[in-house]
Design a protein around this motif. Structure first.
Motif, PDB file in Angstrom:
ATOM      1  N   PHE A 176      40.253  45.531  52.510  1.00  0.00           N
ATOM      2  CA  PHE A 176      41.147  45.454  51.354  1.00  0.00           C
ATOM      3  C   PHE A 176      40.445  45.937  50.086  1.00  0.00           C
ATOM      4  O   PHE A 176      39.269  45.638  49.863  1.00  0.00           O
ATOM      5  N   GLU A 177      41.206  46.672  49.274  1.00  0.00           N
ATOM      6  CA  GLU A 177      40.767  47.056  47.932  1.00  0.00           C
ATOM      7  C   GLU A 177      41.815  46.574  46.950  1.00  0.00           C
ATOM      8  O   GLU A 177      43.003  46.816  47.128  1.00  0.00           O
ATOM      9  N   TRP A 178      41.356  45.913  45.886  1.00  0.00           N
ATOM     10  CA  TRP A 178      42.266  45.394  44.860  1.00  0.00           C
ATOM     11  C   TRP A 178      42.087  46.194  43.579  1.00  0.00           C
ATOM     12  O   TRP A 178      40.973  46.316  43.062  1.00  0.00           O
ATOM     13  N   HIS A 179      43.177  46.737  43.103  1.00  0.00           N
ATOM     14  CA  HIS A 179      43.187  47.520  41.871  1.00  0.00           C
ATOM     15  C   HIS A 179      44.039  46.729  40.877  1.00  0.00           C
ATOM     16  O   HIS A 179      45.242  46.942  40.728  1.00  0.00           O
ATOM     17  N   THR A 180      43.406  45.757  40.200  1.00  0.00           N
ATOM     18  CA  THR A 180      44.090  44.792  39.354  1.00  0.00           C
ATOM     19  C   THR A 180      43.311  44.586  38.058  1.00  0.00           C
ATOM     20  O   THR A 180      42.119  44.903  37.987  1.00  0.00           O
TER      21      THR A 180
END
Length: 380
Positions: A122-126
Motif C-alpha cells: 500500500f502507498e498512501w498519498h494523503t
C-alpha cells in the motif's frame, strides 16, 4: 518467440520489464470520486492506448479482482463521506501487487483507515499519516494548491491586487483577528476565552455558525469586514461567486479583515489531527504571524512541510502541550502578549519568516499522484 529474439529485443533498447508487460498485460484499476484533474485524465487516456495496460473503472471491480494479483495495480481516491465503503474496497484490494490510495482531505477516520491498511503493498498519498511500519506515505498538498492557485495564476485574481493591499510592513488598527467558522469545541473555547480576556478594541472576531445551516454571504452587510465586496451568493451550499469564480466561502482571502488587523488566530478544521487547510494558508499568503488552535504538534508539522513558524517572536511551546484546553489557552495567551509590542521590532523579526513561507507556497510539489503512478508502473 525464441530466446535469441528476446535477447535481441533487450539489446535493441527494450527492457526485460517492457517485454514481460507486453506478454502479460498489467491490470490497472482506478476508482475516483469527483474530478481527478486534467493531468491525471490525460495520463490515463495515454494508458488507454497502451497495449501493455488494461484499464478498469469502478463498474469493473469484480472483473478486476479476477485477474492475477501480481499483475494488478489499483489507484483509489477516498470518499470521505463514506469511510466504511472505503474500508470494504481496500480490504478487497489487499491481494494486489500495488495499491495507491489518494485523498486531499484528512480526518481522524482517514487516519484510522490508514493504520488499518498499513501493508507493504500500500502507498498512501494523503496530507498526513500516522506512524507507519510497512506502507509508504507521500505527502499530498493538493488541498493547499487548490487554495493558492487562483491567487497566484488567474488573471482576475492577480489584477485584484491582493498582495499590494496586504503589504506586511504596514501597522494595522487591531492586534489580531479570529474567523470562527462553524461551531466546534475549540472554536467555542476560543470565542469565550478571547471575549473574557482581551479588551474588544484589540481584536475583530466573527460570530460562529451553526453546523447544518446554509449560511449565505448576503447575511453580512455589504460593508462588513467579514465579507469581500466582490462576493456574491451562489446557489450551491457554502459557495460564492468571487472574481468570476465559484468557490467555497472559506477559500476567499478576507482582505478587508486583514487590512484592519495585524495577526491571526487560526481555529483549524480539526482539533484531533494535524491537517493544514485554507484556514492556515490564508495568513501565510498574507504574510502574517498566527497561532493555531488544533491538535498537538500542528506547528511542528508545518515545519516538517518546509514552512517556518514564529518561535523567535512568541513562545510556541504551546504546540507541545498534550492537554487540549491548556494548549489552546497557551496559544491565545501568546496572541494576547503581542498587544502593545512595538511594531518595528516585531516586523524586523517577522519579515524573513513570512517571506520564506510565501515563497515556499510557490514550491509545493504538483502532480505527485501521477508521478507516483508512473514510477510504480515503471518499477514493476
Amino acid at each position: 518467440m525464441g530466446v535469441h529474439h528476446v535477447h535481441g529485443c533487450l539489446h535493441s533498447g527494450r527492457t526485460l520489464l517492457a517485454y514481460i508487460i507486453a506478454v502479460m498485460p498489467l491490470h490497472f484499476l482506478q476508482v475516483h470520486h469527483g474530478d481527478p484533474g486534467p493531468t491525471y485524465r490525460d495520463y490515463v487516456a495515454s494508458l488507454a492506448n497502451d497495449p501493455r495496460v488494461r484499464l478498469y473503472g469502478q463498474a469493473d471491480i469484480a472483473r478486476f479482482l479476477e485477474q492475477k494479483a501480481e499483475d494488478s495495480i489499483a489507484s483509489v481516491h477516498l470518499e470521505q463521506s463514506d469511510i466504511p465503503a472505503n474500508g470494504t474496497l481496500l480490504a478487497q484490494l489487499h491481494r494486489c501487487r500495488r495499491v495507491i490510495v489518494h485523498s486531499r482531505d484528512y480526518a481522524k477516520a482517514i487516519e484510522e483507515l490508514i493504520s488499518e491498511h498499513d501493508l507493504p503493498n500500500f502507498e498512501w498519498h494523503t496530507p498526513n499519516a500516522p506512524p507507519l511500519r510497512h506502507a509508504r506515505h507521500t505527502v499530498n498538498q493538493e488541498y493547499l494548491l487548490h487554495m493558492i492557485n487562483p491567487y497566484f495564476n488567474e488573471a482576475a485574481f492577480l489584477a485584484h491586487g491582493w498582495q499590494e493591499r496586504l503589504r506586511p510592513d504596514q501597522e494595522r488598527d487591531h492586534t489580531f483577528e479570529v474567523m470562527l467558522g462553524f461551531r466546534k469545541t475549540h472554536r467555542d473555547f476560543c470565542q469565550q476565552w478571547v471575549t473574557e480576556h482581551v479588551p474588544s478594541e484589540h481584536y475583530l472576531m466573527s460570530e460562529p455558525w451553526t453546523p447544518g445551516v446554509d449560511y449565505r454571504v448576503d447575511q453580512f452587510p455589504s460593508d462588513s469586514v467579514f465579507r469581500e465586496p466582490e462576493m456574491q451568493s451562489d446557489p450551491a451550499y457554502y459557495t460564492v461567486k468571487y472574481l468570476g469564480k465559484s468557490m467555497w466561502q472559506s477559500m476567499v482571502l478576507p482582505i478587508r479583515l486583514y487590512e484592519r488587523t495585524q495577526h491571526s488566530v487560526v481555529c483549524e478544521t480539526w482539533s484531533d489531527v494535524n491537517f493544514p487547510t485554507e484556514k492556515t494558508i490564508k495568513p501565510i499568503m498574507a504574510q502574517r504571524l498566527f497561532v493555531v488552535l488544533s491538535h498537538q504538534g500542528y506547528m511542528a508539522y508545518l515545519r516538517r512541510l518546509g514552512f517556518q513558524t514564529f518561535g523567535d517572536i512568541i513562545d510556541e511551546s504551546y504546540d507541545s502541550e498534550p492537554d487540549d484546553t491548556r494548549r489552546w489557552t497557551m496559544a491565545l495567551e501568546q496572541m494576547r502578549s503581542l498587544i502593545g509590542r512595538p511594531w518595528p521590532e516585531l516586523r524586523a523579526k517577522l519579515q524573513p519568516v513570512v517571506a520564506h513561507n510565501l515563497q515556499h507556497l510557490h514550491t509545493l510539489p504538483k502532480e505527485v499522484l501521477v508521478t507516483r503512478i508512473r514510477e510504480t508502473l515503471a518499477g514493476l
